[in-house]
Design an enzyme around this catalytic site. Structure first.
Site, PDB file in Angstrom:
ATOM      1  CE  LYS A   4      -0.158  -0.590   4.912  1.00  0.00           C
ATOM      2  NZ  LYS A   4      -0.585  -1.536   5.943  1.00  0.00           N
TER       3      LYS A   4
ATOM      4  CE1 TYR B  49      11.172  30.208   4.066  1.00  0.00           C
ATOM      5  CE2 TYR B  49      10.764  28.155   4.934  1.00  0.00           C
ATOM      6  CZ  TYR B  49      10.770  29.193   3.970  1.00  0.00           C
ATOM      7  OH  TYR B  49      10.012  28.961   2.667  1.00  0.00           O
TER       8      TYR B  49
HETATM    9  C1  LIG Z   1       0.006  -2.138   6.713  1.00  0.00           C
HETATM   10  C2  LIG Z   1      -0.302  -3.478   7.188  1.00  0.00           C
HETATM   11  C3  LIG Z   1       0.561  -4.572   7.300  1.00  0.00           C
HETATM   12  C4  LIG Z   1       1.876  -4.310   7.351  1.00  0.00           C
HETATM   13  O1  LIG Z   1       2.449  -3.861   8.283  1.00  0.00           O
HETATM   14  P1  LIG Z   1       3.954  -3.583   8.741  1.00  0.00           P
HETATM   15  O2  LIG Z   1       3.929  -3.089  10.182  1.00  0.00           O
HETATM   16  O3  LIG Z   1       4.363  -2.649   7.924  1.00  0.00           O
HETATM   17  O4  LIG Z   1       4.630  -4.748   8.623  1.00  0.00           O
HETATM   18  C5  LIG Z   1      -0.110  -5.679   7.871  1.00  0.00           C
HETATM   19  N1  LIG Z   1      -1.329  -5.940   7.886  1.00  0.00           N
HETATM   20  C6  LIG Z   1      -2.212  -4.893   7.711  1.00  0.00           C
HETATM   21  C7  LIG Z   1      -3.519  -5.044   7.942  1.00  0.00           C
HETATM   22  C8  LIG Z   1      -1.907  -3.562   7.549  1.00  0.00           C
HETATM   23  O5  LIG Z   1      -2.597  -2.606   7.393  1.00  0.00           O
END
Ligand SMILES: *Cc1c(COP(=O)(O)O)cnc(C)c1O
Length: 349
Positions: free
Chosen positions: A39, A249
């Site tokens: 994702k 800044y």
């Molecule tokens: C993002 C996610 C993962 C992966 O988690 P990490 O901590 O990045 O390894 C696994 N399962 C679900 C449901 C997630 O949302």
């Protein structure tokens, strides 16, 4: 439009390290199969660079959050399963799932009803065992509607797997309880950190994300996970400043001597937030160039006094050891990855 010229930011994705991390997590997952959370554009590194490598390494189960993320992954992962973690919110989502073959993760009774009425093929089911983010509540697992779903993977998500917290055992216990009461072909509980907690947590399928990309959420993984992302930023301009001149800044740095400084193309939109400035440095041929003053929108200024051969257009290394950067900046390893932004030229090497 002509082809655009190269960017002043580049990000190398180390394909060998990415594959090695997947294989390490697969080995640590024991008898469970190992998927990959891709994702947020593979946590900011680019699905087009990561998905083919993960697939070559052996991943066959990919996880995205949004329906908009299906298509880019699907075109790179033919024959693999793609699960959509946020699940269907509308009839349009359901028909998109059916048309693409992406598998919805059902997260509520409302989503279960929608899926049953509009689509009703195989799905995954997320049970909430304590994170209170998405998922069927424990008090609803007996709902007859859920018995009618064709559940492939029954899953839950750990809230504190990156800590030695009593919540882990509690969630494990609730997950076992849910699995005894709900139909499923396979069970899946672990994210990256969960994998490091051992066999009792692994079940049939693990879902690492962070550690694929170089994140080290638990000490057990330290030394086993390799850095994958290597950002570099180029020198836009070299300047000579005098004692008494300030930089950036709010003029928080004032030179106490004449200095040679370099203006670097790196700023907030590239994930380089202000908290990474103080005490920070960029690297050039093993020389550390300390950051001066505040990150100022699209630029930072570094002290180039010890890099006399540095020229405009040269590339500096942006330190990106995730656990180290997170400790120093107060940002999480997830935030460091996912805020990299889209101004880097990304390439696999
Ligand atoms: C993002 C996610 C993962 C992966 O988690 P990490 O901590 O990045 O390894 C696994 N399962 C679900 C449901 C997630 O949302």
């Amino acid at each position: 439009m002509p082809d655009r010229p190269p960017a002043t930011l580049r990000l190398r994705v180390d394909e060998a390290a990415l594959k090695a991390n997947w294989k390490t997590l697969d080995r640590l997952s024991g008898h469970a199969q190992t998927g990959a959370a891709v994702k947020a554009d593979a946590y900011g590194l680019g699905v087009e660079h990561c998905v083919p490598a993960l697939r070559e390494a052996g991943a066959r189960h990919f996880f995205v959050a949004h329906w908009s993320e299906v298509e880019p992954v699907a075109s790179l992962a033919q024959g693999c399963s793609i699960a959509v973690l946020h699940g269907p919110m509308t009839a349009g989502d359901v028909s998109f799932a059916e048309a693409t073959g992406a598998v919805p993760v059902i997260n509520s009774l409302a989503q279960a009803k929608l899926w049953r009425e509009q689509g009703n093929g195989p799905c995954h089911l997320m049970v909430d065992t304590g994170i209170n983010r998405l998922g069927i509540s424990m008090q609803d697992i007996g709902d007859p509607l859920l018995q009618m779903l064709e559940i492939k993977v029954l899953m839950s998500h750990l809230a504190s797997a990156d800590e030695s917290s009593g919540q882990n055992a509690l969630q494990l216990d609730r997950f076992r309880q849910a699995s005894a009461n709900l139909p499923h072909e396979a069970l899946s509980l672990c994210n990256s950190a969960g994998i490091a907690m051992g066999e009792g947590y692994h079940f049939d399928l693990t879902r690492p994300g962070l550690s694929l990309y170089g994140g080290v959420p638990r000490p057990e993984l330290s030394g086993h996970i390799r850095q994958v992302a290597f950002p570099q930023a180029s020198v836009l301009q070299l300047r000579q400043i005098s004692a008494g001149d300030s930089v950036g800044y709010n003029a928080t740095f004032t030179a106490d001597r004449a200095m040679r400084v370099a203006v670097i193309s790196l700023g907030y939109a590239d994930g380089f937030l202000r908290t990474r400035g103080p005490e920070g440095a960029l690297g050039w041929e093993d020389v550390a160039l300390p950051i001066l003053g505040k990150v100022s929108m699209d630029m930072i200024v570094v002290d180039a006094s010890n890099a006399l051969n540095l020229g405009e257009g040269d590339w500096l290394d942006v330190p990106f050891d995730l656990p180290d950067n997170a400790a120093k900046s107060g940002l999480s390893q997830y935030e460091l990855l996912t805020t990299l932004g889209n101004r880097f030229d990304r390439s696999v090497l």
